[in-house]
Write a protein that holds these residues in place. Structure first.
Motif, PDB file in Angstrom:
ATOM      1  N   GLN A  40      -0.094 -16.691  11.027  1.00 41.92           N
ATOM      2  CA  GLN A  40       1.139 -16.152  11.596  1.00 41.92           C
ATOM      3  C   GLN A  40       0.917 -14.844  12.350  1.00 41.92           C
ATOM      4  O   GLN A  40       1.569 -14.588  13.359  1.00 41.92           O
ATOM      5  N   LEU A  41       0.004 -13.997  11.842  1.00 46.07           N
ATOM      6  CA  LEU A  41      -0.226 -12.684  12.460  1.00 46.07           C
ATOM      7  C   LEU A  41      -1.349 -12.714  13.488  1.00 46.07           C
ATOM      8  O   LEU A  41      -1.548 -11.735  14.214  1.00 46.07           O
ATOM      9  N   GLY A  42      -2.111 -13.798  13.541  1.00 46.32           N
ATOM     10  CA  GLY A  42      -3.200 -13.883  14.505  1.00 46.32           C
ATOM     11  C   GLY A  42      -4.287 -12.872  14.238  1.00 46.32           C
ATOM     12  O   GLY A  42      -4.931 -12.378  15.165  1.00 46.32           O
ATOM     13  N   ASN A  43      -4.501 -12.548  12.973  1.00 48.33           N
ATOM     14  CA  ASN A  43      -5.485 -11.523  12.598  1.00 48.33           C
ATOM     15  C   ASN A  43      -6.185 -12.007  11.333  1.00 48.33           C
ATOM     16  O   ASN A  43      -5.539 -12.276  10.325  1.00 48.33           O
ATOM     17  N   ARG A  77       6.511  -4.628  11.852  1.00 50.92           N
ATOM     18  CA  ARG A  77       5.654  -4.208  12.968  1.00 50.92           C
ATOM     19  C   ARG A  77       4.193  -4.588  12.724  1.00 50.92           C
ATOM     20  O   ARG A  77       3.496  -5.054  13.625  1.00 50.92           O
ATOM     21  N   THR A  78       3.731  -4.432  11.476  1.00 50.02           N
ATOM     22  CA  THR A  78       2.349  -4.752  11.120  1.00 50.02           C
ATOM     23  C   THR A  78       2.271  -5.789  10.005  1.00 50.02           C
ATOM     24  O   THR A  78       1.183  -6.141   9.571  1.00 50.02           O
ATOM     25  N   SER A  79       3.419  -6.266   9.548  1.00 51.74           N
ATOM     26  CA  SER A  79       3.445  -7.082   8.334  1.00 51.74           C
ATOM     27  C   SER A  79       4.178  -8.407   8.517  1.00 51.74           C
ATOM     28  O   SER A  79       4.843  -8.638   9.527  1.00 51.74           O
ATOM     29  N   LEU A  80       4.048  -9.230   7.481  1.00 51.97           N
ATOM     30  CA  LEU A  80       4.761 -10.489   7.391  1.00 51.97           C
ATOM     31  C   LEU A  80       5.236 -10.638   5.955  1.00 51.97           C
ATOM     32  O   LEU A  80       4.452 -10.479   5.015  1.00 51.97           O
ATOM     33  N   SER A  81       6.532 -10.932   5.787  1.00 48.91           N
ATOM     34  CA  SER A  81       7.090 -11.218   4.462  1.00 48.91           C
ATOM     35  C   SER A  81       7.331 -12.709   4.367  1.00 48.91           C
ATOM     36  O   SER A  81       7.665 -13.361   5.355  1.00 48.91           O
ATOM     37  N   MET A  82       7.159 -13.249   3.160  1.00 48.62           N
ATOM     38  CA  MET A  82       7.361 -14.675   2.954  1.00 48.62           C
ATOM     39  C   MET A  82       7.868 -14.951   1.549  1.00 48.62           C
ATOM     40  O   MET A  82       7.807 -14.080   0.680  1.00 48.62           O
ATOM     41  N   LYS A  83       8.376 -16.157   1.349  1.00 49.92           N
ATOM     42  CA  LYS A  83       8.778 -16.661   0.034  1.00 49.92           C
ATOM     43  C   LYS A  83       7.773 -17.729  -0.373  1.00 49.92           C
ATOM     44  O   LYS A  83       7.206 -18.402   0.490  1.00 49.92           O
ATOM     45  N   GLY A 105      -1.459  -6.871   8.459  1.00 48.51           N
ATOM     46  CA  GLY A 105      -2.651  -7.046   9.286  1.00 48.51           C
ATOM     47  C   GLY A 105      -3.314  -5.695   9.490  1.00 48.51           C
ATOM     48  O   GLY A 105      -2.635  -4.699   9.765  1.00 48.51           O
ATOM     49  N   VAL A 106      -4.625  -5.652   9.329  1.00 48.18           N
ATOM     50  CA  VAL A 106      -5.370  -4.397   9.454  1.00 48.18           C
ATOM     51  C   VAL A 106      -6.536  -4.563  10.424  1.00 48.18           C
ATOM     52  O   VAL A 106      -6.940  -5.676  10.753  1.00 48.18           O
ATOM     53  N   ASP A 107      -7.086  -3.412  10.856  1.00 48.53           N
ATOM     54  CA  ASP A 107      -8.272  -3.435  11.713  1.00 48.53           C
ATOM     55  C   ASP A 107      -9.528  -3.311  10.851  1.00 48.53           C
ATOM     56  O   ASP A 107      -9.462  -3.352   9.623  1.00 48.53           O
ATOM     57  N   GLU A 108     -10.680  -3.126  11.502  1.00 43.45           N
ATOM     58  CA  GLU A 108     -11.963  -3.039  10.798  1.00 43.45           C
ATOM     59  C   GLU A 108     -12.002  -1.907   9.782  1.00 43.45           C
ATOM     60  O   GLU A 108     -12.756  -1.962   8.807  1.00 43.45           O
ATOM     61  N   THR A 111      -6.875   0.021   8.686  1.00 42.14           N
ATOM     62  CA  THR A 111      -5.656   0.649   9.190  1.00 42.14           C
ATOM     63  C   THR A 111      -4.697  -0.436   9.680  1.00 42.14           C
ATOM     64  O   THR A 111      -5.113  -1.341  10.418  1.00 42.14           O
ATOM     65  N   PRO A 112      -3.419  -0.387   9.264  1.00 44.51           N
ATOM     66  CA  PRO A 112      -2.453  -1.383   9.744  1.00 44.51           C
ATOM     67  C   PRO A 112      -2.369  -1.404  11.267  1.00 44.51           C
ATOM     68  O   PRO A 112      -2.407  -0.354  11.913  1.00 44.51           O
ATOM     69  N   VAL A 113      -2.290  -2.608  11.831  1.00 36.08           N
ATOM     70  CA  VAL A 113      -2.202  -2.765  13.282  1.00 36.08           C
ATOM     71  C   VAL A 113      -0.988  -3.621  13.642  1.00 36.08           C
ATOM     72  O   VAL A 113      -0.706  -4.613  12.974  1.00 36.08           O
ATOM     73  N   PRO A 114      -0.274  -3.243  14.702  1.00 39.18           N
ATOM     74  CA  PRO A 114       0.872  -4.038  15.147  1.00 39.18           C
ATOM     75  C   PRO A 114       0.415  -5.423  15.610  1.00 39.18           C
ATOM     76  O   PRO A 114      -0.664  -5.574  16.173  1.00 39.18           O
TER      77      PRO A 114
END
Length: 132
Positions: A40-43, A77-83, A105-108, A111-114
């Motif tokens: 979903q986040l492509g990361n 912005r940087t996250s996804l919530s789900m059930k 989603g975070v980088d290397e 750090t959270p990334v949009p």
């Protein structure tokens, strides 16, 4: 909610009572939710931020088949919530429900990334492709 993943309850998944060990089930859900968040986040770098109250409603025994379902409920912005829901395919009972799981989603560097997404995808088009 779509139920894509199924597990077979094996002897190593049982607690001392002979029923499905909650820790095994939570590990499976966390892994399934991480894969869902990655798509979903492509990361491919996501971390579990929060798992809300877990409501165990029934159990499973050795040999039972269970299925896990997830649905995205909110994009941050940087996250996804789900059930999440897990049900026993043999008894047809709901094993557990979790109203909120959040992945970021975070980088290397962690750090959270949009991510820039606001809708659920059913494709794999968000997956990053290796650079030549």
């Amino acid at each position: 909610m779509n139920f894509y993943t199924r597990k077979w309850v094996r002897p190593e998944d049982l607690n001392a009572n002979g029923s499905l060990f909650g820790g095994s089930l939570l590990r499976w859900i966390d892994e399934e939710a991480a894969i869902y968040a990655i798509i979903q986040l492509g990361n491919h770098r996501v971390v579990t931020k929060l798992i809300s109250e877990i409501d165990f409603q029934a159990s499973a025994r050795e040999g039972d088949l269970i299925e896990m379902g997830l649905i995205a409920t909110q994009f941050g912005r940087t996250s996804l919530s789900m059930k999440a829901r897990v049900r026993n395919m043999i008894t047809r009972k709901t094993i557990l429900s979790i109203e909120k799981i959040v992945f970021v989603g975070v980088d290397e560097d962690g750090t959270p990334v949009p991510h820039g997404y606001t809708t659920i995808t059913y494709d794999r088009d968000r997956m990053p492709h290796p650079q030549p």
